[in-house]
Design a protein around this motif. Structure first.
Motif, PDB file in Angstrom:
ATOM      1  N   GLY A 357      63.246  16.070  15.073  1.00  0.00           N
ATOM      2  CA  GLY A 357      61.894  15.542  15.196  1.00  0.00           C
ATOM      3  C   GLY A 357      61.797  14.357  16.132  1.00  0.00           C
ATOM      4  O   GLY A 357      60.698  13.817  16.342  1.00  0.00           O
ATOM      5  N   PHE A 358      62.928  13.944  16.726  1.00  0.00           N
ATOM      6  CA  PHE A 358      62.944  12.802  17.636  1.00  0.00           C
ATOM      7  C   PHE A 358      63.911  13.067  18.778  1.00  0.00           C
ATOM      8  O   PHE A 358      64.979  13.669  18.573  1.00  0.00           O
ATOM      9  N   LEU A 359      63.539  12.614  19.971  1.00  0.00           N
ATOM     10  CA  LEU A 359      64.480  12.674  21.080  1.00  0.00           C
ATOM     11  C   LEU A 359      65.657  11.747  20.787  1.00  0.00           C
ATOM     12  O   LEU A 359      65.502  10.723  20.131  1.00  0.00           O
ATOM     13  N   PRO A 360      66.843  12.077  21.282  1.00  0.00           N
ATOM     14  CA  PRO A 360      68.040  11.312  20.910  1.00  0.00           C
ATOM     15  C   PRO A 360      68.114   9.950  21.589  1.00  0.00           C
ATOM     16  O   PRO A 360      67.572   9.739  22.673  1.00  0.00           O
ATOM     17  N   ARG A 361      68.827   9.045  20.912  1.00  0.00           N
ATOM     18  CA  ARG A 361      69.056   7.703  21.438  1.00  0.00           C
ATOM     19  C   ARG A 361      70.546   7.453  21.669  1.00  0.00           C
ATOM     20  O   ARG A 361      70.952   6.966  22.702  1.00  0.00           O
ATOM     21  N   GLY A 369      71.546   6.008  16.224  1.00  0.00           N
ATOM     22  CA  GLY A 369      70.515   4.979  16.212  1.00  0.00           C
ATOM     23  C   GLY A 369      70.950   3.664  16.819  1.00  0.00           C
ATOM     24  O   GLY A 369      70.382   2.616  16.497  1.00  0.00           O
ATOM     25  N   MET A 370      71.929   3.697  17.711  1.00  0.00           N
ATOM     26  CA  MET A 370      72.444   2.467  18.304  1.00  0.00           C
ATOM     27  C   MET A 370      71.591   2.035  19.498  1.00  0.00           C
ATOM     28  O   MET A 370      71.033   2.862  20.206  1.00  0.00           O
ATOM     29  N   MET A 371      71.513   0.721  19.719  1.00  0.00           N
ATOM     30  CA  MET A 371      70.911   0.109  20.894  1.00  0.00           C
ATOM     31  C   MET A 371      69.381   0.268  20.900  1.00  0.00           C
ATOM     32  O   MET A 371      68.823   1.152  20.274  1.00  0.00           O
ATOM     33  N   PRO A 372      68.701  -0.625  21.643  1.00  0.00           N
ATOM     34  CA  PRO A 372      67.228  -0.617  21.632  1.00  0.00           C
ATOM     35  C   PRO A 372      66.627   0.550  22.417  1.00  0.00           C
ATOM     36  O   PRO A 372      67.281   1.184  23.240  1.00  0.00           O
ATOM     37  N   GLY A 373      65.350   0.760  22.162  1.00  0.00           N
ATOM     38  CA  GLY A 373      64.548   1.671  22.966  1.00  0.00           C
ATOM     39  C   GLY A 373      64.891   3.131  22.772  1.00  0.00           C
ATOM     40  O   GLY A 373      65.600   3.523  21.847  1.00  0.00           O
ATOM     41  N   ASN A 374      64.385   3.940  23.689  1.00  0.00           N
ATOM     42  CA  ASN A 374      64.642   5.369  23.689  1.00  0.00           C
ATOM     43  C   ASN A 374      64.742   5.815  25.136  1.00  0.00           C
ATOM     44  O   ASN A 374      63.856   6.479  25.665  1.00  0.00           O
ATOM     45  N   LEU A 375      65.841   5.428  25.784  1.00  0.00           N
ATOM     46  CA  LEU A 375      65.915   5.553  27.235  1.00  0.00           C
ATOM     47  C   LEU A 375      66.291   6.943  27.718  1.00  0.00           C
ATOM     48  O   LEU A 375      66.462   7.139  28.922  1.00  0.00           O
ATOM     49  N   VAL A 376      66.366   7.915  26.805  1.00  0.00           N
ATOM     50  CA  VAL A 376      66.383   9.297  27.283  1.00  0.00           C
ATOM     51  C   VAL A 376      65.092   9.583  28.045  1.00  0.00           C
ATOM     52  O   VAL A 376      65.045  10.455  28.920  1.00  0.00           O
ATOM     53  N   ASP A 377      64.024   8.825  27.729  1.00  0.00           N
ATOM     54  CA  ASP A 377      62.767   8.969  28.464  1.00  0.00           C
ATOM     55  C   ASP A 377      62.980   8.750  29.959  1.00  0.00           C
ATOM     56  O   ASP A 377      62.336   9.397  30.794  1.00  0.00           O
ATOM     57  N   SER A 378      63.872   7.828  30.307  1.00  0.00           N
ATOM     58  CA  SER A 378      64.158   7.560  31.716  1.00  0.00           C
ATOM     59  C   SER A 378      64.824   8.760  32.380  1.00  0.00           C
ATOM     60  O   SER A 378      64.504   9.110  33.517  1.00  0.00           O
TER      61      SER A 378
END
Length: 711
Positions: A357-361, A369-378
């Motif tokens: 249900g969520f893109l991976p981080r 769930g490590m580190m801030p944000g969700n930079l797979v978006d980048s």
């Protein structure tokens, strides 16, 4: 350079207190499901390999992407000799590191304790292991297999079937790797296992935690094959059968060919052989992660184990990747050197979304769930802007919007503090730690969503998210030039100290973490008061003392030590938040400062066991060095353009899919730190950035260096 010319021990001399890469010498094929490493001291936990130690405890089948993540579903294989199995023998051997072969496609060493030569050839799902006992001194010999956690096994007529369950903290506490080993001339009568109390059992099957198996053989030369599977024992058997159709020599050539295919996409001609060696060693590290977490069934179709549903499903899946690190360099290089990989990887990341249900981080093997944000978006936005994986973009855009809009369901999934972020326009520091970094990364993610929407001709959606991407400015303090934490009453936290680490910042201080508005550098410059002010702030950053206050960490962490170890001011190239900082001078009107800074920073890298200035992190720091040598860098991957730096080599040829791109550098001497001129396909080029499209359609970039800057 070929793979057999690369020693994979770069960056492997580490302790918890000081990182020179925190790398392991991974033997495997590119993006393989497993890697293999020598283990010198298992008691050291995640730091189980030291390159100068002669102790040899065995070859570890490992899935450890970082010592800070740890290993899972691992085991240890050692060729040994023994007399009386009722007395557990010492399983540790001894080898000469300087005489061993550490290549990605071939590990070879001689253990002088047990007088055995060991050779390992990796495959995608297993390996061929050849043991040559050169002097048989004791009653029995064979292979010891140590299972550190819960395991079960069964001897077969030709070897062993076992299952290892030692993954802690994931969605499936009983995540199992199935393992099958064939061993010629298997001597089941003299084989058995030790239980947790080191009691010997001659049983042909067993279960326990931990277990040590002894598999005896009657042959002096032992050619084993092993295969693994997350899917099932039957799939492990299938993977083994496929491996057994080839000889060790064929497997070695296939592994070398896989590496050389990627290494051969860049040809370098230069008069600095040590830098060339470092470049290609970093190129090896670039193609290790993410690792495949899927297999091919009997019909050659991809299947994988879904840890959420605890069942096998069809489709690709990838793991061992932290996007906070890799989104900054790794995927940008893939888009240039191996664009065919992006659709596969993005398909796998979409699988993660569909199953959680969520893109991976941070995947290892499922969400950490490590580190801030969700930079797979980048990564998604960069691919969209570069015209890659276009057929996946509608589904990926929907996944981005969904993942980044709904409330977090735990610390692992979703935007932490999303309701407060929408309410205040920033993450409030009185409710959340590392609030400055979370705010910046959310802002950048919003921009990335807009970039994907733009490529899908959804201008209203794009404009909405581009506007949201400005919210990081709510934390800018123009008086100090830093992004500072705010509390929910709208006020900056008092008692601000620029070099205080932690609490409000991730793995750094305000110095390193105030300029990650990758998508809005011009907006950041304007809000700070203009280019001159911005340039002065960057200059101060580079010239400041490398000081730190431990702050919220309440102890000296290794990143602090690495900052203090080199006199590069507050420019901590030892960690990802600083990767883009030297290139920001391009935007302040002083590209000459970018050039000299990048050239000096390259000196912190080499091909040795201490070859990185900090954690290498799944190809990300290796990728930084590769870009630093090529002469350009993706400050904002989602914009599909590169800030120009200073090239390192006399000539580099990028063998692109449809043509060659040649980069030449004239007057390329140590004392020349500045770019005097750049021509693209024979035409003068004066801009400080170049688009991905122009780069990929060009045939020749010609740079000339000089002693002093032009301006």
């Amino acid at each position: 350079m070929k793979i057999d010319e690369i020693d994979i021990r770069q960056g492997t001399a580490n302790t918890p207190q000081r990182s020179h890469g925190n790398c392991l010498p991974y033997v495997g094929v590119p993006f393989g499901m497993n890697y293999f490493s020598v283990q010198t001291n298992g008691a050291a936990g995640a730091w189980f390999f030291q390159p100068d130690s002669p102790r040899f405890e065995g070859i570890r089948l490992t899935h450890q992407p970082s010592p800070w993540i740890g290993d899972y579903n691992h085991l240890l294989l050692t060729a040994i000799q023994w007399d009386d199995a009722t007395q557990k023998p010492d399983l540790a051997g001894n080898y000469r590191p300087t005489e061993a072969t550490f290549n990605a496609h071939h590990l070879a060493l001689f253990d002088d304790h047990f007088n055995v030569q060991t050779d390992l050839i990796p495959t995608a799902y297993g390996a061929a292991l050849n043991y040559d006992f050169q002097q048989l001194e004791l009653a029995h010999h064979g292979v010891a297999i140590q299972l550190p956690d819960e395991g079960r096994f069964e001897f077969t007529a030709t070897g062993l079937k076992l299952a290892v369950s030692d993954y802690h903290g994931g969605e499936d506490q009983n995540l199992t790797m199935f393992f099958e080993l064939s061993i010629p001339n298997f001597d089941a009568e003299n084989s058995g296992y030790y239980d947790a109390q080191n009691h010997w059992h001659t049983a042909t099957n067993g279960t326990g935690k931990p277990l040590t198996l002894l598999l005896a053989t009657t042959a002096a030369t032992v050619a084993c094959q092993l295969a693994t599977s997350y899917v099932s024992a039957e799939q492990a058997t299938l993977n083994l059968q496929r491996l057994q159709t080839s000889t060790s020599a064929t497997l070695k050539n296939e592994s070398a060919d896989a590496w050389n295919d990627y290494l051969g996409r860049i040809s370098v001609r230069d008069h600095h052989p040590a830098v060339v060696q470092t470049f290609y060693t970093c190129l090896y590290r670039l193609f290790l992660f993410p690792q495949r977490c899927y297999e091919l069934d009997a019909n050659q179709q991809p299947v994988h184990y879904d840890t959420m549903a605890k069942t096998v499903k069809t489709g690709r899946l990838y793991t061992n990747n932290g996007f906070w690190d890799t989104s900054k360099t790794v995927y940008s290089l893939f888009s240039i050197l191996a664009p065919e990989l992006l659709p596969k990887f993005l398909r796998g990341f979409l699988t993660s979304y569909q199953e959680t249900g969520f893109l991976p981080r941070w995947l290892a093997p499922d969400e950490r769930g490590m580190m801030p944000g969700n930079l797979v978006d980048s990564v998604i936005a960069e691919a969209a802007q570069k015209g890659l994986a276009t057929e996946l973009m509608p589904a990926l855009l929907a996944a981005m919007q969904d993942s980044d809009s709904k409330s977090a369901i735990s610390e692992r999934y979703g935007r932490q503090g999303s309701a407060d972020y929408d309410k205040f326009g920033y993450i409030p520091a009185d409710n959340y730690s590392e609030s400055v970094n979370w705010t910046q990364d959310y802002s950048y993610s919003d921009y990335c969503i807009g970039q994907v929407a733009q490529t899908l001709d959804q201008p209203a959606v794009a404009e909405k998210y581009w506007q949201l991407s400005k919210r990081y400015l709510n934390l800018l303090d123009p008086a100090t030039g830093f992004l500072r934490p705010k509390t929910s009453d709208g006020k900056f936290k008092p008692n601000f100290v620029p070099d205080r680490w932690g609490t409000d910042y991730t793995e750094g201080s305000a110095w390193q973490n105030s300029y990650s508005a990758f998508h809005d550098i011009d907006g950041l410059i304007a809000a700070m008061g203009g280019k001159d002010r911005f340039d002065a702030q960057l200059t101060a950053l580079c010239n400041a003392k490398p000081t730190y206050h431990v702050g919220g960490y309440e102890m000296v962490i290794h990143e602090m030590s690495e900052l203090a170890a080199v006199d590069y001011g507050q420019l901590a190239i030892s960690n990802q938040p600083s990767f883009h900082l030297p290139y920001l001078f391009d935007y302040s009107g002083h590209p000459e400062k970018t050039q000299v800074t990048v050239k000096q920073l390259r000196k912190l890298f080499n091909a040795s066991t201490t070859g990185f200035p900090g954690d290498e992190d799944n190809g990300s720091m290796a990728g930084w060095f590769i870009f630093a040598c090529l002469g350009f860098y993706p400050v904002c991957p989602a914009d599909a353009e590169y800030a120009l730096g200073i090239p390192a080599f006399d000539q580099v040829t990028l063998h692109l899919a449809d043509h060659d791109l040649t980069l030449t550098t004239a007057n390329n001497h140590e004392h020349n730190n500045f770019v005097q001129s750049l021509c693209v396909d024979g035409e003068p080029f004066d801009a400080v950035t170049i688009s991905h499209q122009q780069l990929m359609t060009s045939a020749r970039l010609e740079t000339r260096l000089g002693l002093v800057p032009n301006h």
